[in-house]
Scaffold this motif. Structure first.
Motif, PDB file in Angstrom:
ATOM      1  N   ARG B 196       0.453  -1.480  -0.142  1.00 46.97           N
ATOM      2  CA  ARG B 196       0.089  -0.006  -0.208  1.00 46.97           C
ATOM      3  C   ARG B 196       0.824   0.829  -0.031  1.00 46.97           C
ATOM      4  N   TYR B 197       0.244   1.937  -0.871  1.00 48.42           N
ATOM      5  CA  TYR B 197       1.253   3.484  -0.008  1.00 48.42           C
ATOM      6  C   TYR B 197       0.602   4.170   0.667  1.00 48.42           C
ATOM      7  N   LEU B 198       2.216   4.757   1.430  1.00 46.76           N
ATOM      8  CA  LEU B 198       2.173   5.455   2.683  1.00 46.76           C
ATOM      9  C   LEU B 198       2.217   6.946   1.718  1.00 46.76           C
ATOM     10  N   CYS B 199       3.163   7.963   1.564  1.00 51.41           N
ATOM     11  CA  CYS B 199       3.015   8.703   0.065  1.00 51.41           C
ATOM     12  C   CYS B 199       3.588   8.837  -0.688  1.00 51.41           C
ATOM     13  N   TRP B 200       2.763   8.951  -2.001  1.00 45.41           N
ATOM     14  CA  TRP B 200       3.362   8.509  -2.970  1.00 45.41           C
ATOM     15  C   TRP B 200       4.297   9.157  -3.372  1.00 45.41           C
ATOM     16  N   PRO B 201       5.677   8.141  -4.148  1.00 40.90           N
ATOM     17  CA  PRO B 201       5.290   7.274  -4.676  1.00 40.90           C
ATOM     18  C   PRO B 201       6.015   6.040  -3.632  1.00 40.90           C
ATOM     19  N   ILE B 202       6.472   6.091  -2.418  1.00 43.58           N
ATOM     20  CA  ILE B 202       6.553   5.386  -0.956  1.00 43.58           C
ATOM     21  C   ILE B 202       5.686   4.936  -1.719  1.00 43.58           C
ATOM     22  N   LYS B 203       6.113   2.917  -1.189  1.00 44.42           N
ATOM     23  CA  LYS B 203       4.584   1.994  -0.888  1.00 44.42           C
ATOM     24  C   LYS B 203       5.266   1.688   0.671  1.00 44.42           C
ATOM     25  N   LEU B 204       5.103   1.010   1.309  1.00 50.34           N
ATOM     26  CA  LEU B 204       5.272  -0.227   2.498  1.00 50.34           C
ATOM     27  C   LEU B 204       5.873   0.006   2.459  1.00 50.34           C
ATOM     28  N   TYR B 205       7.201  -0.813   1.114  1.00 50.19           N
ATOM     29  CA  TYR B 205       7.975  -2.449   0.784  1.00 50.19           C
ATOM     30  C   TYR B 205       9.168  -1.278   0.543  1.00 50.19           C
ATOM     31  N   ASP B 206       8.513  -0.001   0.075  1.00 52.71           N
ATOM     32  CA  ASP B 206       9.554   1.176  -0.063  1.00 52.71           C
ATOM     33  C   ASP B 206      10.246   1.056   1.012  1.00 52.71           C
ATOM     34  N   ALA B 207       9.487   1.974   2.260  1.00 47.50           N
ATOM     35  CA  ALA B 207      10.096   2.133   3.293  1.00 47.50           C
ATOM     36  C   ALA B 207      10.467   0.739   4.834  1.00 47.50           C
ATOM     37  N   CYS B 208      11.660   1.995   5.444  1.00 47.20           N
ATOM     38  CA  CYS B 208      12.794   1.091   6.658  1.00 47.20           C
ATOM     39  C   CYS B 208      11.343   1.220   7.881  1.00 47.20           C
ATOM     40  N   PRO B 209      11.420  -0.245   8.518  1.00 46.60           N
ATOM     41  CA  PRO B 209      11.196  -0.264  10.093  1.00 46.60           C
ATOM     42  C   PRO B 209      10.730   0.208  11.073  1.00 46.60           C
ATOM     43  N   GLN B 210      10.482  -0.239  11.679  1.00 46.82           N
ATOM     44  CA  GLN B 210      10.697   0.391  13.356  1.00 46.82           C
ATOM     45  C   GLN B 210      11.535   0.267  13.960  1.00 46.82           C
ATOM     46  N   SER B 211      12.635   0.243  14.528  1.00 50.59           N
ATOM     47  CA  SER B 211      13.156  -0.928  15.276  1.00 50.59           C
ATOM     48  C   SER B 211      13.831  -0.979  16.685  1.00 50.59           C
ATOM     49  N   SER B 212      14.225  -1.768  17.167  1.00 53.27           N
ATOM     50  CA  SER B 212      14.884  -1.924  18.341  1.00 53.27           C
ATOM     51  C   SER B 212      16.125  -2.250  18.354  1.00 53.27           C
ATOM     52  N   GLY B 213      16.929  -1.455  18.701  1.00 53.71           N
ATOM     53  CA  GLY B 213      18.582  -2.620  19.172  1.00 53.71           C
ATOM     54  C   GLY B 213      20.049  -1.389  19.910  1.00 53.71           C
ATOM     55  N   GLY B 214      20.573  -2.739  19.927  1.00 56.15           N
ATOM     56  CA  GLY B 214      21.579  -0.711  20.055  1.00 56.15           C
ATOM     57  C   GLY B 214      23.342  -1.388  19.401  1.00 56.15           C
ATOM     58  N   CYS B 215      24.036  -0.664  19.329  1.00 60.73           N
ATOM     59  CA  CYS B 215      24.804  -0.633  19.086  1.00 60.73           C
ATOM     60  C   CYS B 215      26.116  -0.113  19.746  1.00 60.73           C
ATOM     61  N   ALA B 216      27.123  -0.663  19.544  1.00 57.42           N
ATOM     62  CA  ALA B 216      28.809   0.034  20.195  1.00 57.42           C
ATOM     63  C   ALA B 216      30.140  -0.432  19.791  1.00 57.42           C
ATOM     64  N   MET B 217      30.482   0.580  19.804  1.00 57.98           N
ATOM     65  CA  MET B 217      32.388   0.350  18.320  1.00 57.98           C
ATOM     66  C   MET B 217      32.574   0.960  19.568  1.00 57.98           C
ATOM     67  N   ILE B 218      34.306   0.483  20.071  1.00 59.32           N
ATOM     68  CA  ILE B 218      35.820   1.198  20.538  1.00 59.32           C
ATOM     69  C   ILE B 218      36.652   1.667  19.701  1.00 59.32           C
ATOM     70  N   LEU B 219      36.808   2.093  19.765  1.00 58.53           N
ATOM     71  CA  LEU B 219      38.046   3.331  18.754  1.00 58.53           C
ATOM     72  C   LEU B 219      39.079   3.615  20.050  1.00 58.53           C
ATOM     73  N   ALA B 220      40.900   3.453  19.114  1.00 58.91           N
ATOM     74  CA  ALA B 220      41.685   3.489  19.765  1.00 58.91           C
ATOM     75  C   ALA B 220      42.610   4.038  18.786  1.00 58.91           C
ATOM     76  N   SER B 221      43.798   4.652  19.502  1.00 61.05           N
ATOM     77  CA  SER B 221      45.163   5.370  18.589  1.00 61.05           C
ATOM     78  C   SER B 221      45.894   3.893  17.855  1.00 61.05           C
ATOM     79  N   GLU B 222      46.756   4.158  17.184  1.00 60.50           N
ATOM     80  CA  GLU B 222      47.345   3.482  16.346  1.00 60.50           C
ATOM     81  C   GLU B 222      48.891   2.508  17.312  1.00 60.50           C
ATOM     82  N   ARG B 223      48.458   4.216  18.101  1.00 60.82           N
ATOM     83  CA  ARG B 223      50.521   3.909  19.104  1.00 60.82           C
ATOM     84  C   ARG B 223      49.400   2.819  20.695  1.00 60.82           C
TER      85      ARG B 223
END
Lengths: 153, 391
Positions: B196-223
Motif C-alpha cells: 500500500r502507498y504511504l506517501c506516493w510514490p513510497i509504498k510500505l515495502y519501499d520504507a524502513c521498519p521501526q527497529s529496536s536494538g543497540g550498537c557500540a564501537m570502541i576506537l583507539a590510537s594506533e600507538r
C-alpha cells in the motif's frame, strides 16, 4: 513471569514567537490575501516564505515583493497512510514556485480526485501550473493553511 | 595527525520490532558488552564515552543519555551525547574519532540504542523537526519529505516505481544473510509494487521498519593498538557537510542544490575521500553501507558517493552492479531499509563497513573487501556524515 509495559503520553503546549518578518507575512495573508517574499540585496533572490536573512548570501533581506498568485509545482506527495496527529488521508501537498519567487513554498493541493494514486499523481507532475486560492477573509487566521493551490485549467 | 585511529571492538543487537525483555539502558548495555568482549578490554581502559542518541521523544525520555550513563560505564569519565537525527550514529563515531585524533584520549567507546517500536508513531515525533512557523502546519514527516525527493528524482532522471522496488528486493535478499537485520524475509518486486502507498510514490515495502536494538564501537590510537597487540581496522577518512534549512529552497531552476539529489552528502564524501586519498571511488571502493531509509534514497546516496553519475544508478542497480557479488556491493547488510533503530542506524553503517574490511561479516561478506565507505543522513539534509574504513 509476564513482561510488562507502561504507557506514557507527552502533551506539551508551546507559544512560539514568529518575529517581525513572519508576522508581516501572515498579516498580509490574513488582511489582503497576498503572498509576499523578501528580496536579498546582494543576489536579488526573492525568498518565499520570507526570511530576515538569506541562506545563500547570509545577508539581511531588505525589500518586500509580492509573488504569485500563479506558480508551478516543484514537488508533491499524496499521503494515503494515517499518522497520529496528522490529517485524515488521503491528502496531497507539496511545494510551489510562485511567479516572481526564487524559492518554493509549501501548501496543500486541493480539487483533485485522489482515489486513484497513479491518475492523481499525473495531475500533479512537476512543472504543472497552479494558482493560489485563499480562504474567505472571515476564515483567515494568519497561517500557511489560509491558502492552498489548485491546478489551473 | 600522523597516527591512524583504529576500530578495535564492535557490538550490535539482533534488531527486532520490540524488545520487551530489555528496558532502554539494558538494551544499551547489551551492545556495550558485546563490543567490550570483541576487543577484550575492560571498562577501566575506556577514557571517554560518546553517547549516540537521536531525538529524546523517540525513546520518550528527556536526555536519556543520563539514564544510559551506567550502561556505558561513563561515571568519572569524559561523557557527551551526540544527536544529528538519522546520522547520529556516524556523528558519534566521528566524535569518538576526534577524541583520539586530538591526542586527548587513547581509547574511546561510543554506544547507544533505540526502541522506535515503543514510540506510538515515529512520524509524529519526526513532524516536530520542522519549523513551527512556516512548515509545521503542513503534514510533513520524513516519509513525505523523501517522497518529494523521489518525485523530483523521477522528474529529473526518469526513475520508475519498478526501479525503487528493485532496491528493496536487493536489500531484503542481503538482509536474509545478516542475522542482525530486522526484516530478513526476501520479497519480490511484485510484492513491493502491490504494497500500500504511504506517501506516493513510497509504498510500505519501499520504507524502513521501526527497529529496536543497540550498537557500540570502541576506537583507539594506533600507538595503543600496537602496544597492546590488538587487532584493528582503520578509519582513514571522516567527512561532514550540511545543507541549508528550507526544503523549498532546494526546488527551483536557480537553486544551488536540488532536493532530488544529496548535494551536501557529495561534499561530505569529497572531504572523507580527500583525507583517505581516494580519487576514483568507482574503482577504489570495495563495499558501501549507505544510509537510505527509503528505496529511492539509495540512488542519490550511491550517486553522492561517486559510485555512479547523477541519474545513472537505477540502470546500474538493474544490472546487479550493487548486489552482493556485483561490482560494488551496496548495503550488503540489508541496510537501513531492513533495520532502522534511529539512534544507532548510522553507527551500524560504520560497524558493518568495518566488519566487511575486517573479513568478519559472515554470510553477507563481500569477498576480499579491503576498503569500504559508510554514510549517515540526518534532519532534512542538515547532517551528512561519511567515513572511509580500511583493513
Amino acid at each position: 513471569m509476564e513482561l510488562m509495559t507502561r504507557k506514557e503520553v507527552w502533551n506539551i503546549t508551546y507559544n512560539h514567537a514568529l518575529g517581525k518578518t513572519a508576522s508581516e507575512f501572515f498579516t498580509q495573508i490574513k488582511e489582503s490575501a497576498r503572498i509576499l517574499g523578501r528580496r536579498c540585496p546582494s543576489d536579488g533572490r526573492v525568498l518565499v516564505p520570507p526570511r530576515a536573512f538569506s541562506d545563500e548570501s547570509l545577508e539581511a533581506t531588505d525589500e518586500w515583493v509580492e509573488v504569485g498568485p500563479g506558480g508551478r509545482i516543484e514537488a508533491f506527495t499524496i499521503t494515503y497512510e494515517p499518522f497520529q496527529n496528522l490529517p485524515e488521508p488521503p491528502y496531497a501537498f507539496g511545494y510551489v514556485l510562485l511567479d516572481g519567487a526564487s524559492t518554493a513554498i509549501g501548501g496543500y493541493f486541493k480539487g483533485i480526485d485522489l482515489s486513484d494514486p497513479a491518475r492523481a499523481a499525473e495531475k500533479l507532475v512537476v512543472g504543472t501550473r497552479v494558482k493560489t486560492c485563499f480562504a474567505e477573509e472571515k476564515d483567515r487566521i494568519g497561517d500557511v493553511l489560509d491558502f492552498w493551490f489548485e491546478v489551473q485549467d | 595527525m600522523s597516527d591512524r585511529i583504529g576500530i578495535i571492538g564492535i557490538g550490535q543487537s539482533a534488531f527486532k520490532s520490540r524488545r520487551e525483555d530489555s528496558n532502554y539502558p539494558e538494551l544499551v548495555r547489551e551492545a556495550v558488552a558485546l563490543a567490550m568482549q570483541d576487543c577484550g578490554l575492560g571498562f577501566d581502559d575506556i577514557e571517554a564515552v560518546v553517547y549516540s542518541l537521536s531525538p529524546d521523544a523517540m525513546v520518550g525520555i528527556g536526555n536519556a543519555e543520563r539514564l544510559g550513563v551506567d550502561a556505558v560505564g561513563a561515571k568519572n569519565k569524559r561523557f557527551l551525547r551526540i544527536n544529528t537525527g538519522g546520522s547520529t550514529g556516524i556523528s558519534s563515531v566521528a566524535a569518538a574519532y576526534f577524541h583520539v585524533a586530538s591526542g586527548a584520549c587513547d581509547v574511546v567507546l561510543t554506544a547507544g540504542a533505540d526502541k522506535v517500536g515503543e514510540c506510538g508513531d515515529s512520524q509524529t515525533v519526526l513532524n516536530k523537526i520542522w519549523d513551527p512557523i512556516y512548515e509545521r502546519p503542513l503534514p510533513l514527516g520524513t516519509i513525505s519529505m523523501l517522497a518529494m525527493s523521489a518525485v523530483r528524482y523521477m522528474h529529473k532522471y526518469g526513475m520508475s516505481e519498478e526501479d525503487m522496488a528493485r532496491v528493496t528486493v536487493k536489500n531484503r535478499r542481503h538482509a536474509s544473510k545478516n542475522p542482525n537485520a530486522h526484516l530478513r524475509k526476501e520479497c519480490t518486486a511484485e510484492e513491493v509494487l502491490n504494497s500500500r502507498y504511504l506517501c506516493w510514490p513510497i509504498k510500505l515495502y519501499d520504507a524502513c521498519p521501526q527497529s529496536s536494538g543497540g550498537c557500540a564501537m570502541i576506537l583507539a590510537s594506533e600507538r595503543y593498538i600496537r602496544e597492546h597487540g590488538l587487532d584493528a581496522v582503520w578509519i582513514t577518512g571522516v567527512g561532514h557537510c550540511s545543507e541549508n534549512y528550507y526544503l523549498g529552497d532546494r526546488m527551483s531552476d536557480t537553486a544551488r542544490a536540488d532536493h532530488a539529489d544529496a548535494f551536501a552528502l557529495k561534499n561530505s564524501f569529497a572531504r572523507a575521500y580527500k583525507q583517505a586519498g581516494i580519487t576514483d571511488p568507482g574503482t577504489q571502493v570495495d563495499v558501501a553501507e549507505l544510509y537510505a531509509p527509503f528505496s529511492n534514497t539509495e540512488f542519490h546516496a550511491i550517486e553522492a558517493a561517486g559510485l555512479a553519475e547523477l541519474g545513472a544508478s537505477p540502470a546500474m542497480l538493474r544490472e546487479g552492479q550493487f548486489d552482493l557479488g556485483g561490482r560494488i556491493p551496496v548495503n550488503p547488510s540489508g541496510g537501513v531499509l531492513c533495520t532502522n533503530a534511529i539512534a544507532v542506524t548510522a553507527m551500524v553503517r560504520v560497524a558493518e563497513t568495518a566488519l566487511q574490511v575486517w573479513g568478519r561479516a559472515g554470510d553477507h561478506q563481500v569477498k576480499g573487501a579491503r576498503r569500504g565507505i559508510a554514510s549517515g543522513n540526518g534532519g532534512d539534509h542538515q547532517f551528512f556524515g561519511t567515513m572511509v574504513i580500511e583493513a
